[in-house]
Scaffold this motif. Structure first.
Motif, PDB file in Angstrom:
ATOM      1  N   ILE A 150      19.248  -0.253  -3.004  1.00 29.44           N
ATOM      2  CA  ILE A 150      18.280  -0.725  -2.005  1.00 29.44           C
ATOM      3  C   ILE A 150      17.631   0.455  -1.296  1.00 29.44           C
ATOM      4  O   ILE A 150      16.414   0.483  -1.096  1.00 29.44           O
ATOM      5  CB  ILE A 150      18.962  -1.678  -1.004  1.00 29.44           C
ATOM      6  CG1 ILE A 150      19.348  -2.975  -1.701  1.00 29.44           C
ATOM      7  CG2 ILE A 150      18.055  -1.952   0.188  1.00 29.44           C
ATOM      8  CD1 ILE A 150      20.246  -3.870  -0.882  1.00 29.44           C
ATOM      9  N   THR A 151      18.439   1.440  -0.915  1.00 35.99           N
ATOM     10  CA  THR A 151      17.908   2.627  -0.246  1.00 35.99           C
ATOM     11  C   THR A 151      16.956   3.386  -1.160  1.00 35.99           C
ATOM     12  O   THR A 151      15.877   3.811  -0.738  1.00 35.99           O
ATOM     13  CB  THR A 151      19.062   3.554   0.196  1.00 35.99           C
ATOM     14  OG1 THR A 151      19.958   2.802   0.999  1.00 35.99           O
ATOM     15  CG2 THR A 151      18.538   4.737   0.970  1.00 35.99           C
ATOM     16  N   TYR A 152      17.331   3.532  -2.420  1.00 34.59           N
ATOM     17  CA  TYR A 152      16.489   4.225  -3.402  1.00 34.59           C
ATOM     18  C   TYR A 152      15.141   3.516  -3.550  1.00 34.59           C
ATOM     19  O   TYR A 152      14.088   4.153  -3.530  1.00 34.59           O
ATOM     20  CB  TYR A 152      17.227   4.283  -4.741  1.00 34.59           C
ATOM     21  CG  TYR A 152      16.436   4.884  -5.862  1.00 34.59           C
ATOM     22  CD1 TYR A 152      16.210   6.248  -5.931  1.00 34.59           C
ATOM     23  CD2 TYR A 152      15.907   4.081  -6.871  1.00 34.59           C
ATOM     24  CE1 TYR A 152      15.486   6.801  -6.959  1.00 34.59           C
ATOM     25  CE2 TYR A 152      15.179   4.621  -7.897  1.00 34.59           C
ATOM     26  CZ  TYR A 152      14.972   5.984  -7.949  1.00 34.59           C
ATOM     27  OH  TYR A 152      14.249   6.521  -8.969  1.00 34.59           O
ATOM     28  N   ARG A 153      15.166   2.200  -3.686  1.00 34.94           N
ATOM     29  CA  ARG A 153      13.915   1.442  -3.847  1.00 34.94           C
ATOM     30  C   ARG A 153      13.059   1.498  -2.585  1.00 34.94           C
ATOM     31  O   ARG A 153      11.841   1.574  -2.664  1.00 34.94           O
ATOM     32  CB  ARG A 153      14.221  -0.003  -4.212  1.00 34.94           C
ATOM     33  CG  ARG A 153      14.665  -0.161  -5.631  1.00 34.94           C
ATOM     34  CD  ARG A 153      14.858  -1.602  -5.970  1.00 34.94           C
ATOM     35  NE  ARG A 153      15.260  -1.764  -7.348  1.00 34.94           N
ATOM     36  CZ  ARG A 153      15.561  -2.920  -7.887  1.00 34.94           C
ATOM     37  NH1 ARG A 153      15.517  -4.023  -7.170  1.00 34.94           N
ATOM     38  NH2 ARG A 153      15.906  -2.984  -9.149  1.00 34.94           N
ATOM     39  N   LEU A 154      13.688   1.434  -1.427  1.00 36.44           N
ATOM     40  CA  LEU A 154      12.951   1.491  -0.170  1.00 36.44           C
ATOM     41  C   LEU A 154      12.254   2.835  -0.006  1.00 36.44           C
ATOM     42  O   LEU A 154      11.067   2.892   0.337  1.00 36.44           O
ATOM     43  CB  LEU A 154      13.890   1.236   1.006  1.00 36.44           C
ATOM     44  CG  LEU A 154      13.243   1.235   2.383  1.00 36.44           C
ATOM     45  CD1 LEU A 154      12.249   0.093   2.486  1.00 36.44           C
ATOM     46  CD2 LEU A 154      14.300   1.123   3.457  1.00 36.44           C
ATOM     47  N   VAL A 212      16.520   3.161 -14.826  1.00 39.02           N
ATOM     48  CA  VAL A 212      17.013   4.142 -13.853  1.00 39.02           C
ATOM     49  C   VAL A 212      17.971   3.468 -12.882  1.00 39.02           C
ATOM     50  O   VAL A 212      19.035   4.005 -12.572  1.00 39.02           O
ATOM     51  CB  VAL A 212      15.840   4.807 -13.100  1.00 39.02           C
ATOM     52  CG1 VAL A 212      16.343   5.606 -11.918  1.00 39.02           C
ATOM     53  CG2 VAL A 212      15.050   5.681 -14.051  1.00 39.02           C
ATOM     54  N   ASP A 213      17.625   2.259 -12.418  1.00 39.50           N
ATOM     55  CA  ASP A 213      18.500   1.545 -11.492  1.00 39.50           C
ATOM     56  C   ASP A 213      19.836   1.215 -12.149  1.00 39.50           C
ATOM     57  O   ASP A 213      20.893   1.321 -11.526  1.00 39.50           O
ATOM     58  CB  ASP A 213      17.833   0.254 -11.001  1.00 39.50           C
ATOM     59  CG  ASP A 213      16.682   0.534 -10.051  1.00 39.50           C
ATOM     60  OD1 ASP A 213      16.634   1.652  -9.492  1.00 39.50           O
ATOM     61  OD2 ASP A 213      15.829  -0.354  -9.878  1.00 39.50           O
ATOM     62  N   ALA A 214      19.799   0.820 -13.420  1.00 42.77           N
ATOM     63  CA  ALA A 214      21.040   0.504 -14.128  1.00 42.77           C
ATOM     64  C   ALA A 214      21.898   1.755 -14.290  1.00 42.77           C
ATOM     65  O   ALA A 214      23.125   1.689 -14.163  1.00 42.77           O
ATOM     66  CB  ALA A 214      20.721  -0.101 -15.486  1.00 42.77           C
ATOM     67  N   GLU A 215      21.252   2.889 -14.555  1.00 41.72           N
ATOM     68  CA  GLU A 215      22.007   4.129 -14.711  1.00 41.72           C
ATOM     69  C   GLU A 215      22.575   4.608 -13.383  1.00 41.72           C
ATOM     70  O   GLU A 215      23.677   5.151 -13.337  1.00 41.72           O
ATOM     71  CB  GLU A 215      21.125   5.205 -15.340  1.00 41.72           C
ATOM     72  CG  GLU A 215      20.814   4.925 -16.795  1.00 41.72           C
ATOM     73  CD  GLU A 215      19.833   5.915 -17.384  1.00 41.72           C
ATOM     74  OE1 GLU A 215      19.356   6.800 -16.636  1.00 41.72           O
ATOM     75  OE2 GLU A 215      19.546   5.802 -18.576  1.00 41.72           O
ATOM     76  N   VAL A 216      21.836   4.392 -12.291  1.00 41.37           N
ATOM     77  CA  VAL A 216      22.349   4.771 -10.970  1.00 41.37           C
ATOM     78  C   VAL A 216      23.560   3.910 -10.628  1.00 41.37           C
ATOM     79  O   VAL A 216      24.562   4.404 -10.110  1.00 41.37           O
ATOM     80  CB  VAL A 216      21.243   4.627  -9.888  1.00 41.37           C
ATOM     81  CG1 VAL A 216      21.832   4.698  -8.501  1.00 41.37           C
ATOM     82  CG2 VAL A 216      20.196   5.698 -10.078  1.00 41.37           C
ATOM     83  N   ASP A 217      23.496   2.614 -10.958  1.00 39.77           N
ATOM     84  CA  ASP A 217      24.630   1.727 -10.705  1.00 39.77           C
ATOM     85  C   ASP A 217      25.839   2.125 -11.540  1.00 39.77           C
ATOM     86  O   ASP A 217      26.974   2.001 -11.101  1.00 39.77           O
ATOM     87  CB  ASP A 217      24.266   0.271 -11.006  1.00 39.77           C
ATOM     88  CG  ASP A 217      23.336  -0.296  -9.946  1.00 39.77           C
ATOM     89  OD1 ASP A 217      23.261   0.300  -8.850  1.00 39.77           O
ATOM     90  OD2 ASP A 217      22.702  -1.332 -10.209  1.00 39.77           O
TER      91      ASP A 217
END
Length: 97
Positions: free
Chosen positions: A6-10, A69-74
């Protein structure tokens, strides 16, 4: 992990918003002929591309890359570099062999 995403997307949304505002402010002084040479036009106070179907495909490809990218960050891995234009079809966004 959800908080990190959430922080990354914001932060990404805020950066994009202000980058678009700076871009629009710098192009506000351009006349319509110059904007046409660039491939843009003003419509209802917003800057839009002359050929929107091309940008729709680019947005779809960017969305897929962002999801990766989000999946890899998770998963805790380092984000891989985005695919180059030569690895995806510019028309449909499918991955080329």
């Amino acid at each position: 992990m959800a908080l990190l995403r959430i922080t990354y997307r914001l932060l990404r949304a805020v950066r994009t918003h202000y980058a678009n505002r700076r871009r629009d402010a710098s192009l506000r002084d351009c006349d319509p002929r110059m904007l046409k040479d660039i491939g843009l036009r003003w419509e209802r106070g917003k800057l839009v591309p002359l050929h929107p179907e091309r940008s729709a495909v680019e947005r779809a490809v960017a969305t897929v890359a962002d999801a990766r990218v989000d999946a890899e960050v998770d998963a805790g891995a380092k984000p891989a570099a985005a695919e180059s234009a030569h690895e995806t079809c510019p028309r449909c966004g499918a991955r080329l062999a």
